[in-house]
Design a protein around this motif. Structure first.
Motif, PDB file in Angstrom:
ATOM      1  N   UNK A  87      29.789  33.252  35.520  1.00 52.98           N
ATOM      2  CA  UNK A  87      31.129  33.657  35.080  1.00 52.98           C
ATOM      3  C   UNK A  87      32.208  32.923  35.862  1.00 52.98           C
ATOM      4  N   UNK A  88      33.387  32.941  35.332  1.00 54.94           N
ATOM      5  CA  UNK A  88      34.523  32.286  35.991  1.00 54.94           C
ATOM      6  C   UNK A  88      34.998  33.156  37.146  1.00 54.94           C
ATOM      7  N   UNK A  89      35.111  32.554  38.297  1.00 53.62           N
ATOM      8  CA  UNK A  89      35.626  33.253  39.479  1.00 53.62           C
ATOM      9  C   UNK A  89      37.122  33.493  39.264  1.00 53.62           C
ATOM     10  N   UNK A  90      37.630  34.655  39.678  1.00 54.98           N
ATOM     11  CA  UNK A  90      39.062  34.914  39.516  1.00 54.98           C
ATOM     12  C   UNK A  90      39.936  33.873  40.202  1.00 54.98           C
ATOM     13  N   UNK A  91      39.432  33.301  41.285  1.00 57.81           N
ATOM     14  CA  UNK A  91      40.190  32.251  41.968  1.00 57.81           C
ATOM     15  C   UNK A  91      40.356  31.006  41.102  1.00 57.81           C
ATOM     16  N   UNK A  99      36.247  31.033  47.929  1.00 55.19           N
ATOM     17  CA  UNK A  99      35.562  31.372  49.181  1.00 55.19           C
ATOM     18  C   UNK A  99      35.674  32.859  49.484  1.00 55.19           C
ATOM     19  N   UNK A 100      36.541  33.548  48.741  1.00 55.72           N
ATOM     20  CA  UNK A 100      36.766  34.974  48.952  1.00 55.72           C
ATOM     21  C   UNK A 100      36.865  35.645  47.591  1.00 55.72           C
ATOM     22  N   UNK A 101      36.302  36.843  47.515  1.00 53.06           N
ATOM     23  CA  UNK A 101      36.425  37.630  46.296  1.00 53.06           C
ATOM     24  C   UNK A 101      37.691  38.460  46.319  1.00 53.06           C
ATOM     25  N   UNK A 102      37.968  39.118  45.206  1.00 53.50           N
ATOM     26  CA  UNK A 102      39.136  39.983  45.122  1.00 53.50           C
ATOM     27  C   UNK A 102      38.777  41.396  45.561  1.00 53.50           C
ATOM     28  N   UNK A 103      39.583  41.943  46.435  1.00 57.33           N
ATOM     29  CA  UNK A 103      39.430  43.340  46.834  1.00 57.33           C
ATOM     30  C   UNK A 103      40.155  44.202  45.803  1.00 57.33           C
ATOM     31  N   UNK A 104      39.847  45.499  45.786  1.00 56.67           N
ATOM     32  CA  UNK A 104      40.600  46.373  44.880  1.00 56.67           C
ATOM     33  C   UNK A 104      42.107  46.300  45.115  1.00 56.67           C
ATOM     34  N   UNK A 105      42.504  46.203  46.383  1.00 59.65           N
ATOM     35  CA  UNK A 105      43.931  46.088  46.698  1.00 59.65           C
ATOM     36  C   UNK A 105      44.520  44.813  46.095  1.00 59.65           C
ATOM     37  N   UNK A 106      43.810  43.708  46.190  1.00 54.93           N
ATOM     38  CA  UNK A 106      44.307  42.457  45.631  1.00 54.93           C
ATOM     39  C   UNK A 106      44.386  42.552  44.110  1.00 54.93           C
ATOM     40  N   UNK A 134      39.505  43.143  38.405  1.00 51.20           N
ATOM     41  CA  UNK A 134      38.299  43.753  38.977  1.00 51.20           C
ATOM     42  C   UNK A 134      37.073  43.414  38.136  1.00 51.20           C
ATOM     43  N   UNK A 135      37.213  43.461  36.821  1.00 49.90           N
ATOM     44  CA  UNK A 135      36.096  43.123  35.938  1.00 49.90           C
ATOM     45  C   UNK A 135      35.656  41.678  36.131  1.00 49.90           C
ATOM     46  N   UNK A 136      36.621  40.783  36.282  1.00 53.15           N
ATOM     47  CA  UNK A 136      36.283  39.378  36.499  1.00 53.15           C
ATOM     48  C   UNK A 136      35.498  39.217  37.806  1.00 53.15           C
ATOM     49  N   UNK A 177      33.792  41.576  39.345  1.00 52.46           N
ATOM     50  CA  UNK A 177      32.515  42.274  39.222  1.00 52.46           C
ATOM     51  C   UNK A 177      31.468  41.390  38.547  1.00 52.46           C
ATOM     52  N   UNK A 178      31.854  40.645  37.537  1.00 49.98           N
ATOM     53  CA  UNK A 178      30.915  39.743  36.863  1.00 49.98           C
ATOM     54  C   UNK A 178      30.403  38.681  37.821  1.00 49.98           C
ATOM     55  N   UNK A 179      31.291  38.148  38.637  1.00 49.98           N
ATOM     56  CA  UNK A 179      30.893  37.144  39.636  1.00 49.98           C
ATOM     57  C   UNK A 179      29.945  37.779  40.656  1.00 49.98           C
ATOM     58  N   UNK A 180      30.282  38.974  41.115  1.00 47.45           N
ATOM     59  CA  UNK A 180      29.444  39.657  42.110  1.00 47.45           C
ATOM     60  C   UNK A 180      28.048  39.949  41.564  1.00 47.45           C
ATOM     61  N   UNK A 181      27.974  40.413  40.308  1.00 44.57           N
ATOM     62  CA  UNK A 181      26.669  40.678  39.701  1.00 44.57           C
ATOM     63  C   UNK A 181      25.853  39.393  39.556  1.00 44.57           C
ATOM     64  N   UNK A 182      26.503  38.333  39.128  1.00 43.49           N
ATOM     65  CA  UNK A 182      25.817  37.044  38.974  1.00 43.49           C
ATOM     66  C   UNK A 182      25.270  36.578  40.316  1.00 43.49           C
ATOM     67  N   UNK A 183      26.111  36.617  41.343  1.00 49.11           N
ATOM     68  CA  UNK A 183      25.690  36.163  42.671  1.00 49.11           C
ATOM     69  C   UNK A 183      24.563  37.029  43.221  1.00 49.11           C
ATOM     70  N   UNK A 184      24.638  38.326  42.985  1.00 45.05           N
ATOM     71  CA  UNK A 184      23.596  39.225  43.449  1.00 45.05           C
ATOM     72  C   UNK A 184      22.280  38.951  42.729  1.00 45.05           C
ATOM     73  N   UNK A 185      22.351  38.680  41.438  1.00 48.98           N
ATOM     74  CA  UNK A 185      21.140  38.373  40.680  1.00 48.98           C
ATOM     75  C   UNK A 185      20.504  37.084  41.187  1.00 48.98           C
TER      76      UNK A 185
END
Length: 150
Positions: free
Chosen positions: A52-56, A92-99, A115-117, A119-127
């Protein structure tokens, strides 16, 4: 064209072939070295065939150029440091809920959009990181009700 299958409100959208077996899907695709076998779907499940596309990247390629924002300008508007924005747009950094709250407020979107964007990156990286361990988890057998749907 993504494959979409709807069964009693459960759907999957992926860029890979799928075989239906009692609410379990066997995915036979290899993407960035990951093999996924028998992933159980739920309403909130996400299956994708490419990273997925990283929010950055989204900020860097779409928002910032369109709005004429520099790293310093974006950081000032968000009330964060240039280093923080730079690490986000360099992925190099993900988005926090505050961001996500800050970005939603600044750009007139919802925090959930960002957050959804992320989350998709986090799930992909975790997989990618844990695919072998995930494959070892034996799915629960689906009750007879699920077999009647198919």
């Amino acid at each position: 064209m993504p494959f979409r299958l709807t069964i009693s409100g459960v759907y999957a959208s992926a860029l890979c072939p799928m075989v239906f077996t009692t609410l379990r899907f066997a995915i036979t695709t290899e993407s960035r070295g990951i093999m996924c076998d028998e992933i159980c779907l739920r309403e909130d499940a996400l299956l994708i065939g490419r990273a997925p596309i990283h929010p950055g990247e989204f900020l860097r390629e779409d928002y910032m150029p369109e709005l004429g924002l520099s790293v310093a300008g974006l950081a000032k508007r968000l009330g964060v440091t240039r280093q923080t924005v730079n690490e986000i747009i360099r992925e190099k950094r993900g988005l926090s809920p505050e961001m996500c709250l800050r970005l939603g407020r600044l750009f007139g979107t919802t925090p959930q959009f960002w957050m959804n964007m992320q989350q998709k990156v986090d799930l992909w990286n975790s997989m990618e990181l844990h695919s072998e361990d995930i494959k070892k988890v034996a799915p629960l057998e689906v009750p007879e009700l699920a077999k009647a749907v198919g």
